[in-house]
Design a protein around this motif. Structure first.
Motif, PDB file in Angstrom:
ATOM      1  N   GLN A 129       0.823  -1.205   0.000  1.00  0.00           N
ATOM      2  CA  GLN A 129       0.000   0.000   0.000  1.00  0.00           C
ATOM      3  C   GLN A 129       0.863   1.262   0.000  1.00  0.00           C
ATOM      4  O   GLN A 129       0.546   2.244  -0.688  1.00  0.00           O
ATOM      5  N   LEU A 130       1.922   1.230   0.767  1.00  0.00           N
ATOM      6  CA  LEU A 130       2.836   2.372   0.783  1.00  0.00           C
ATOM      7  C   LEU A 130       3.485   2.570  -0.582  1.00  0.00           C
ATOM      8  O   LEU A 130       3.599   3.703  -1.071  1.00  0.00           O
ATOM      9  N   ASP A 131       3.928   1.476  -1.188  1.00  0.00           N
ATOM     10  CA  ASP A 131       4.553   1.562  -2.523  1.00  0.00           C
ATOM     11  C   ASP A 131       3.555   2.094  -3.548  1.00  0.00           C
ATOM     12  O   ASP A 131       3.905   2.922  -4.406  1.00  0.00           O
ATOM     13  N   ASP A 132       2.310   1.626  -3.468  1.00  0.00           N
ATOM     14  CA  ASP A 132       1.282   2.106  -4.403  1.00  0.00           C
ATOM     15  C   ASP A 132       1.001   3.593  -4.179  1.00  0.00           C
ATOM     16  O   ASP A 132       0.807   4.352  -5.136  1.00  0.00           O
ATOM     17  N   PHE A 133       0.995   4.001  -2.908  1.00  0.00           N
ATOM     18  CA  PHE A 133       0.757   5.422  -2.601  1.00  0.00           C
ATOM     19  C   PHE A 133       1.861   6.289  -3.201  1.00  0.00           C
ATOM     20  O   PHE A 133       1.581   7.320  -3.827  1.00  0.00           O
ATOM     21  N   LEU A 134       3.112   5.870  -3.005  1.00  0.00           N
ATOM     22  CA  LEU A 134       4.226   6.644  -3.569  1.00  0.00           C
ATOM     23  C   LEU A 134       4.149   6.679  -5.091  1.00  0.00           C
ATOM     24  O   LEU A 134       4.389   7.720  -5.717  1.00  0.00           O
ATOM     25  N   GLY A 135       3.800   5.549  -5.701  1.00  0.00           N
ATOM     26  CA  GLY A 135       3.690   5.510  -7.152  1.00  0.00           C
ATOM     27  C   GLY A 135       2.602   6.435  -7.670  1.00  0.00           C
ATOM     28  O   GLY A 135       2.783   7.118  -8.687  1.00  0.00           O
ATOM     29  N   ASN A 136       1.470   6.495  -6.964  1.00  0.00           N
ATOM     30  CA  ASN A 136       0.380   7.383  -7.375  1.00  0.00           C
ATOM     31  C   ASN A 136       0.767   8.853  -7.244  1.00  0.00           C
ATOM     32  O   ASN A 136       0.213   9.707  -7.944  1.00  0.00           O
ATOM     33  N   GLN A 137       1.701   9.142  -6.358  1.00  0.00           N
ATOM     34  CA  GLN A 137       2.179  10.512  -6.183  1.00  0.00           C
ATOM     35  C   GLN A 137       3.339  10.842  -7.120  1.00  0.00           C
ATOM     36  O   GLN A 137       3.883  11.943  -7.082  1.00  0.00           O
ATOM     37  N   GLY A 138       3.709   9.894  -7.964  1.00  0.00           N
ATOM     38  CA  GLY A 138       4.815  10.120  -8.906  1.00  0.00           C
ATOM     39  C   GLY A 138       6.183   9.964  -8.286  1.00  0.00           C
ATOM     40  O   GLY A 138       7.184  10.403  -8.859  1.00  0.00           O
ATOM     41  N   VAL A 139       6.245   9.310  -7.126  1.00  0.00           N
ATOM     42  CA  VAL A 139       7.520   9.129  -6.425  1.00  0.00           C
ATOM     43  C   VAL A 139       8.106   7.768  -6.795  1.00  0.00           C
ATOM     44  O   VAL A 139       7.399   6.753  -6.778  1.00  0.00           O
ATOM     45  N   GLN A 140       9.384   7.775  -7.114  1.00  0.00           N
ATOM     46  CA  GLN A 140      10.071   6.542  -7.480  1.00  0.00           C
ATOM     47  C   GLN A 140      11.386   6.446  -6.732  1.00  0.00           C
ATOM     48  O   GLN A 140      12.019   7.463  -6.423  1.00  0.00           O
ATOM     49  N   VAL A 141      11.788   5.209  -6.456  1.00  0.00           N
ATOM     50  CA  VAL A 141      13.085   4.990  -5.827  1.00  0.00           C
ATOM     51  C   VAL A 141      14.178   5.252  -6.860  1.00  0.00           C
ATOM     52  O   VAL A 141      14.051   4.876  -8.026  1.00  0.00           O
ATOM     53  N   VAL A 142      15.233   5.944  -6.452  1.00  0.00           N
ATOM     54  CA  VAL A 142      16.361   6.193  -7.348  1.00  0.00           C
ATOM     55  C   VAL A 142      16.978   4.854  -7.752  1.00  0.00           C
ATOM     56  O   VAL A 142      17.317   4.030  -6.893  1.00  0.00           O
ATOM     57  N   ASP A 143      17.058   4.627  -9.061  1.00  0.00           N
ATOM     58  CA  ASP A 143      17.601   3.366  -9.569  1.00  0.00           C
ATOM     59  C   ASP A 143      19.092   3.303  -9.259  1.00  0.00           C
ATOM     60  O   ASP A 143      19.888   4.059  -9.819  1.00  0.00           O
ATOM     61  N   LEU A 144      19.461   2.403  -8.364  1.00  0.00           N
ATOM     62  CA  LEU A 144      20.841   2.358  -7.891  1.00  0.00           C
ATOM     63  C   LEU A 144      21.166   0.958  -7.406  1.00  0.00           C
ATOM     64  O   LEU A 144      20.333   0.289  -6.794  1.00  0.00           O
ATOM     65  N   LYS A 145      22.387   0.539  -7.680  1.00  0.00           N
ATOM     66  CA  LYS A 145      22.846  -0.779  -7.226  1.00  0.00           C
ATOM     67  C   LYS A 145      24.352  -0.732  -7.003  1.00  0.00           C
ATOM     68  O   LYS A 145      25.045   0.156  -7.539  1.00  0.00           O
ATOM     69  N   PRO A 146      24.885  -1.648  -6.193  1.00  0.00           N
ATOM     70  CA  PRO A 146      26.340  -1.691  -5.978  1.00  0.00           C
ATOM     71  C   PRO A 146      27.088  -1.830  -7.307  1.00  0.00           C
ATOM     72  O   PRO A 146      26.679  -2.594  -8.184  1.00  0.00           O
ATOM     73  N   GLY A 147      28.144  -1.072  -7.433  1.00  0.00           N
ATOM     74  CA  GLY A 147      28.917  -1.075  -8.676  1.00  0.00           C
ATOM     75  C   GLY A 147      28.653   0.136  -9.546  1.00  0.00           C
ATOM     76  O   GLY A 147      29.447   0.447 -10.449  1.00  0.00           O
ATOM     77  N   ASP A 148      27.530   0.823  -9.289  1.00  0.00           N
ATOM     78  CA  ASP A 148      27.251   2.045 -10.046  1.00  0.00           C
ATOM     79  C   ASP A 148      28.234   3.139  -9.630  1.00  0.00           C
ATOM     80  O   ASP A 148      28.751   3.138  -8.507  1.00  0.00           O
ATOM     81  N   VAL A 149      28.462   4.073 -10.545  1.00  0.00           N
ATOM     82  CA  VAL A 149      29.401   5.167 -10.279  1.00  0.00           C
ATOM     83  C   VAL A 149      28.727   6.211  -9.391  1.00  0.00           C
ATOM     84  O   VAL A 149      27.558   6.572  -9.595  1.00  0.00           O
ATOM     85  N   PHE A 150      29.462   6.676  -8.416  1.00  0.00           N
ATOM     86  CA  PHE A 150      28.944   7.692  -7.500  1.00  0.00           C
ATOM     87  C   PHE A 150      28.668   8.998  -8.239  1.00  0.00           C
ATOM     88  O   PHE A 150      29.500   9.493  -8.990  1.00  0.00           O
ATOM     89  N   ASP A 151      27.463   9.537  -8.022  1.00  0.00           N
ATOM     90  CA  ASP A 151      27.054  10.796  -8.635  1.00  0.00           C
ATOM     91  C   ASP A 151      26.663  11.764  -7.522  1.00  0.00           C
ATOM     92  O   ASP A 151      25.630  11.581  -6.856  1.00  0.00           O
ATOM     93  N   PRO A 152      27.463  12.796  -7.278  1.00  0.00           N
ATOM     94  CA  PRO A 152      27.156  13.728  -6.170  1.00  0.00           C
ATOM     95  C   PRO A 152      25.842  14.462  -6.342  1.00  0.00           C
ATOM     96  O   PRO A 152      25.325  15.036  -5.375  1.00  0.00           O
ATOM     97  N   LYS A 153      25.281  14.470  -7.551  1.00  0.00           N
ATOM     98  CA  LYS A 153      24.005  15.136  -7.776  1.00  0.00           C
ATOM     99  C   LYS A 153      22.840  14.321  -7.233  1.00  0.00           C
ATOM    100  O   LYS A 153      21.771  14.876  -6.956  1.00  0.00           O
ATOM    101  N   GLU A 154      23.033  13.011  -7.104  1.00  0.00           N
ATOM    102  CA  GLU A 154      21.948  12.144  -6.667  1.00  0.00           C
ATOM    103  C   GLU A 154      22.289  11.316  -5.436  1.00  0.00           C
ATOM    104  O   GLU A 154      21.400  10.695  -4.856  1.00  0.00           O
TER     105      GLU A 154
END
Length: 213
Positions: A129-154
């Protein structure tokens, strides 16, 4: 005896006809020249006035175009601000809600050993329900996984560690999820970043020198 007035011949007025005859021109020719000069003077004045009017018209046209452009830009800004107000109106509320979601997620992780229990299943339903609520509000988790390059903007680097698995500047692990609302970052992800072994060795050497001194 009557007084005789002597008149200087040079001061006597010369009739126009006589002046014209002296110039070798007739009176009509002189009149034509005068009329031509007057016409040219009038035409010159009209041309000057016409040029001034053209300049005034061009200036007014430029002012009108600038006013139209300013008005159009104002309309676009107003429409964009209105859209942003609607789109991001709940941002503050969502920012305050994210720590609660974080804590709930940690509770879910701690309860995984009881994955078959009714309590855990109920928590899963709440999580959805929480995930659906965030999705309805246009909120998404930042796509990130170990091994990705560090980006100080995000990302926010919480620490740096030497790693044999990851190269310098790559993310080793994610400490806290980041979230976006559309294109706007509402919370950066907290991460641990890999650093070069040379940096670690240099830091150790400086520490040893400090201890010896």
């Amino acid at each position: 005896m009557q007084d005789e007035t002597i008149t200087n011949p040079e001061e006597q007025e010369v009739p126009v006809e006589a002046a014209a005859e002296d110039a070798g021109k007739t009176l009509d020719e002189i009149n034509e020249e005068i009329e031509k000069e007057l016409e040219e003077a009038i035409e010159q004045e009209e041309r000057s006035r016409e040029e001034e009017l053209e300049e005034e018209v061009a200036e007014l046209k430029n002012k009108l175009l600038r006013s139209v452009a300013d008005l159009e830009n104002y309309r676009k800004r107003s429409a964009r601000d209105k859209a942003d107000a609607i789109r991001y109106g709940n941002q503050r509320l969502l920012e305050d809600l994210l720590p609660v979601i974080d804590n709930f997620g940690m509770g879910m992780a701690a309860s995984e050993q009881d994955a078959g229990s009714m309590i855990y299943m109920g928590m899963q339903m709440v999580q959805k329900q929480l995930d659906d609520f965030l999705g309805n509000q246009g909120v998404q988790v930042v796509d990130l996984k170990p091994g990705d390059v560090f980006d100080p903007k995000e990302h926010d680097a919480m620490a740096q560690e030497v790693s044999e698995e990851f190269e310098e500047g790559q993310i080793i692990r994610i400490m806290r999820k980041g979230y976006k609302m559309g294109d706007r970052l509402i919370r950066p992800a907290n991460v641990v970043v890999a650093q070069a072994a040379v940096v670690e060795e240099a830091a150790d050497a400086v520490a040893e020198e400090g201890e010896e001194s």
